[in-house]
Design an enzyme around this catalytic site. Structure first.
Site: not given
Ligand code: MGD
Ligand code: MGD
Ligand code: MO
Length: 765
Positions: A120, A122
């Protein structure tokens, strides 16, 4: 172009955080700068980080093998990723021979289900070199692998919502939300649970042409009143003049139930809509009255739980019923224990309002989470690299990775059934960073200790690479030819290679072709990567459902081809609203299921047929007296490019910042710039203190994605040393990473240096 007196040339590229210009030295050897387009109205600051990341010392430049694995061979090893771990750099032939032999051993002795290739993450923008597609095709070509499904983003919603609105309705919700223009025109009130964070909308999977969403949202805010229900005031831009309703984290379900309670008791519910378009409203009414549990879901009850005044709740319900109202819920609300109930309750509230399927009304899920919502272009199919058919049927919901590795041979409940967990011997990860993204990293450390072999392809020495037995250096998006477009993007654009790969890094296509040859498999089908790029483009171009586009050579010369820019005439559920009999939903009843007999029949302790309130607050007297929100980082994508200036410039005392309300900081003797020790039941980290009254008191906030340092696990910056590794529920088994209960105290000890980006120790043979 002239750059600081040097002659340079410029070309285009793309990341998930935007398209941008790449300036290359005239000799073609160096990327001098990556910068946004001057006409991008709201470019992501992280674009500048791409150039720095490319040549950063944290790059993996040669294949590397963990010394203990090299010396002892495959097998469980509790020392994976421990401070003394060392790596030996080897040539490609040796690395590929070792890996091919190990893949062959595992598939022969244990079967292909012993290989976990879920991987899993991005990865990078770019349709052909998409890391997971490449890996999955390779593993399929050698006989298959155990996969993963769903995501960390909307993992709970992906399982719950199809029961309520059907799989097709689920897709409409994602692909056909109202545009900001539509909202500006029709919507009186937008209630935004989780706010509308601008920085989140810089990101669109696959990239984005120009970041117009913030401007369009601002224009909408001139005529649409926005109420942001969040624990953070600055979740919504000050210029939008939004009204802030501060709420305790994890209590939205209670407020949504009380809003619905108000509609019912004040005769404001749309009874006609409920009768024709939904099932189960009676069961909801009985629950709101408190029949099953003796607790009426009144605004006063919700106030005690959430901190939102009962008068505010009543007033909000009345205003919602008085005009066209859109109820939006960010992804974050469901990324928590029992997070699916907030989604269930929001659908329920929107259904009682009766505006689902009306222009600019109803329920939406993703504004403020992802940048393509509201931008309003129709998604078209995009070119893809075919992955083949994986003969292995085993899978996990992706956030159950540690459970899989620790409990192979056992089973877990999932979506009403039981999922057997295979015994995993080899894990192959490419394009994701579980030692950033997964919860409870100490548990993940124990989990990866249990496998025979962990393989990682990476650009950088990420914390995941530093746990791997075999690390293969991959070429980045600027070091390979590709094509890219994001969801609802305006152009399919070329991503021409800008420079040669760093060190001995290679395209993953080459890596898999080399491995497949050693394993008597056919990965490449006789084509090289350039020929494949052309093939997937031409196959796309010939599809009947794609726009007219020129032949490949012309497309490449032009730097891209436009994608259609028409907007949907209607929002999601318009047809269903107009005639629910002629256009039923694909739920068992054909209607919106506010009570699902399917869910009810699952008989799960944590899921009922209708939305329910489940209290997740810490017990009184818990030492973990603050709720830490773990939010998406503004200056990086997850953990990507944390080592570069845009992200580093946000650090406080060189640490990832933790934001606190001034009163909470003062009570702990903390001020801006101090270093704090943040503790949870799972682990601890050091963070730099920032005080702000934009937070509710009792709430702290840190971004995800700071690099975990395996050589200093007790003080590493990554929030996931703190979070709890537990499924959202037995129904959905998604990530619960959005928040965790913590204690915060001053740290006056000696400050250990941050070594997270230094990579592992390299040893001689
Ligand atoms: N506590 C907490 N944890 C969270 C979240 C949260 O809200 N709270 N959010 C979650 C969410 S929504 C998401 S989507 C995940 C994201 O988690 P990830 O998608 O695992 O995070 P990234 O840092 O984007 O990791 C991508 C990795 O792929 C590598 N990479 C990029 N391109 C390539 C490629 O072409 N080939 C290879 N081999 N590697 C590549 C990059 O160097 C990087 O290390 O995190 C989750 N974790
Ligand atoms: N710049 C940037 N943008 C991103 C990403 C990134 O890594 N960097 N990641 C992308 C990815 S993979 C994803 S999945 C999306 C995730 O998108 P989200 O999951 O929506 O993003 P978060 O920033 O985790 O949370 C948004 C807001 O929710 C509020 N929040 C948290 N918990 C609660 C709660 O219990 N109740 C209420 N009412 N509010 C709460 C927090 O204040 C927070 O600022 O973002 C995407 N956008
Ligand atoms: Mo995500």
């Amino acid at each position: 172009m002239d750059h600081d007196g040097r002659v340079t040339r410029t070309q285009e590229s793309s990341t998930h955080w935007g398209t941008f210009q790449v300036e290359i030295s005239d000799d073609g050897r160096e990327v001098v700068e990556t910068r946004p387009y001057s006409d991008d109205p709201d470019a992501a600051p992280a674009i500048a980080a791409v150039a720095e990341g490319l040549r950063h010392p944290s790059r993996v430049t040669r294949p590397a093998i963990r010394r203990r694995w090299l010396e002892r061979g495959p097998g469980p090893d509790p020392l994976r990723g421990t401070p003394d771990d060392q790596y030996v750099e080897v040539g490609w032939d040796e690395a590929l021979d070792l890996l091919a032999r190990e893949l062959d051993r595992v598939r022969t002795v244990h079967g292909n289900r012993g290989i976990f290739g879920g991987s899993y993450g991005w990865g990078s923008a770019g349709r052909f070199h998409h890391a997971q597609s490449q890996l999955h095709r390779f593993l399929t070509s050698i006989g298959g692998y155990t996969r993963s499904i769903n995501d960390y983003s909307r993992g709970a919603s992906l399982v719950l919502l199809p029961h309520l609105i059907g799989p097709r309705g689920m897709r409409e919700l994602r692909n056909r939300p109202p545009s900001w223009r539509h909202i500006a025109e029709h919507t009186d009130l937008m209630i935004a649970f989780g706010g509308l964070r601008r920085s989140n909308t810089w990101v669109v999977p696959g990239g984005h042409d120009r970041h117009v969403g913030t401007r369009l949202a601002g224009e909408a805010a001139a005529s649409t009143h926005i109420v942001s229900v969040s624990s953070q005031r600055d979740d919504t831009l000050a210029e939008w003049d939004a009204e802030w309703v501060g709420i305790r984290p994890g209590t939205d379900t209670a407020v949504l139930l009380a809003l619905t309670h108000t509609l019912v008791t004040e005769g404001l519910a749309d009874e006609a809509f409920l009768a024709t378009h939904t099932v189960g409203a009676d069961r909801v009414r009985a629950y709101l009255r408190g029949e099953p549990d003796g607790v009426a879901k009144t605004p006063e009850w919700a106030e005690a739980v959430s901190g939102v005044p009962a008068t505010t709740i009543r007033d909000l319900a009345r205003r919602a019923a008085a005009g066209r109202t859109l109820v939006n819920v960010t992804y974050s609300l469901q990324r928590a224990e029992h997070g699916e109930q907030a989604i269930f309750a929001a659908v329920t509230f929107a259904a009682f309002l009766g505006q689902i399927g009306l222009p600019g009304g109803g329920f939406t899920h993703g504004y403020g989470s992802m940048g393509d919502y509201g931008v309003g272009v129709v998604p078209v199919p995009l070119p893809t690299f075919p992955q083949g058919r994986n003969p292995v049927t085993d899978f996990i919901p992706c956030a159950r990775i540690s459970d899989l590795l620790l409990h192979g041979g056992e089973s877990i409940p999932y979506d009403g059934g039981t999922l057997g967990l295979p015994v995993i011997r080899l894990v192959y990860w490419a394009g994701g960073n579980p030692f950033h993204h997964h919860q409870d990293l100490r548990r993940l450390t124990r989990a990866v200790a249990a496998v025979d072999t962990l393989v990682v392809n990476e650009f950088h020495w990420t914390p995941t690479a530093r746990h791997a037995d075999i690390v293969l250096p991959a070429a980045t998006g600027l070091e390979r030819d590709d094509l890219a477009a994001g969801a609802g993007d305006t152009r399919l654009r070329t991503m021409p290679r800008a420079v040669a790969p760093a060190g001995e890094a290679r395209e993953e296509f080459w890596i898999y072709d080399q491995l497949a040859r050693r394993l008597d498999a056919d990965f490449a089908e006789g084509r090289d990567s350039r020929e494949w790029l052309e093939t997937i483009y031409e196959e796309w171009r010939e599809r009947p459902d794609t726009p007219d586009a020129p032949p490949f050579e012309e497309f490449w010369r032009n730097g891209g081809t436009p994608l259609p820019q028409h907007h949907y005439r209607d929002d999601a559920f318009t047809d269903y609203r107009a005639d629910p009999v002629a256009h039923p939903l694909d739920t068992p009843s054909g209607r919106i299921e506010l009570f699902s007999t399917t869910l009810d029949a699952f008989g799960l302790a944590d899921t009922a047929g209708h939305a329910v309130w489940i209290d997740t607050a810490e017990p009184p007297g818990s030492p973990y007296d603050l709720q830490l929100l773990c939010t998406q980082p503004s200056r990086r994508l997850h953990s990507q490019l944390d080592m570069a200036a845009p992200s580093r410039s946000t650090k406080v005392a060189d640490r990832e910042p933790v934001r606190l309300h001034p009163s909470d900081a003062a009570a702990r003797g903390l001020t801006d710039g101090d270093v704090a020790l943040v503790h949870s039941a799972q682990g601890s980290l050091l963070a730099g203190v920032v005080t702000t009254d934009a937070l509710l008191s009792g709430v702290a906030q840190m971004h995800t994605g700071a690099w975990y340092d395996p050589s200093a696990p007790e003080i590493a910056d990554c929030v996931n040393v703190l979070t709890k590794d537990v499924g959202t529920s037995q129904l959905t088994q998604a990530s619960s990473g959005a928040r965790v209960a913590v204690s915060i105290a001053r740290y006056d000890g000696e400050l250990p240096p941050v070594r997270a980006y230094e990579g592992p120790r390299l040893a001689a043979r």
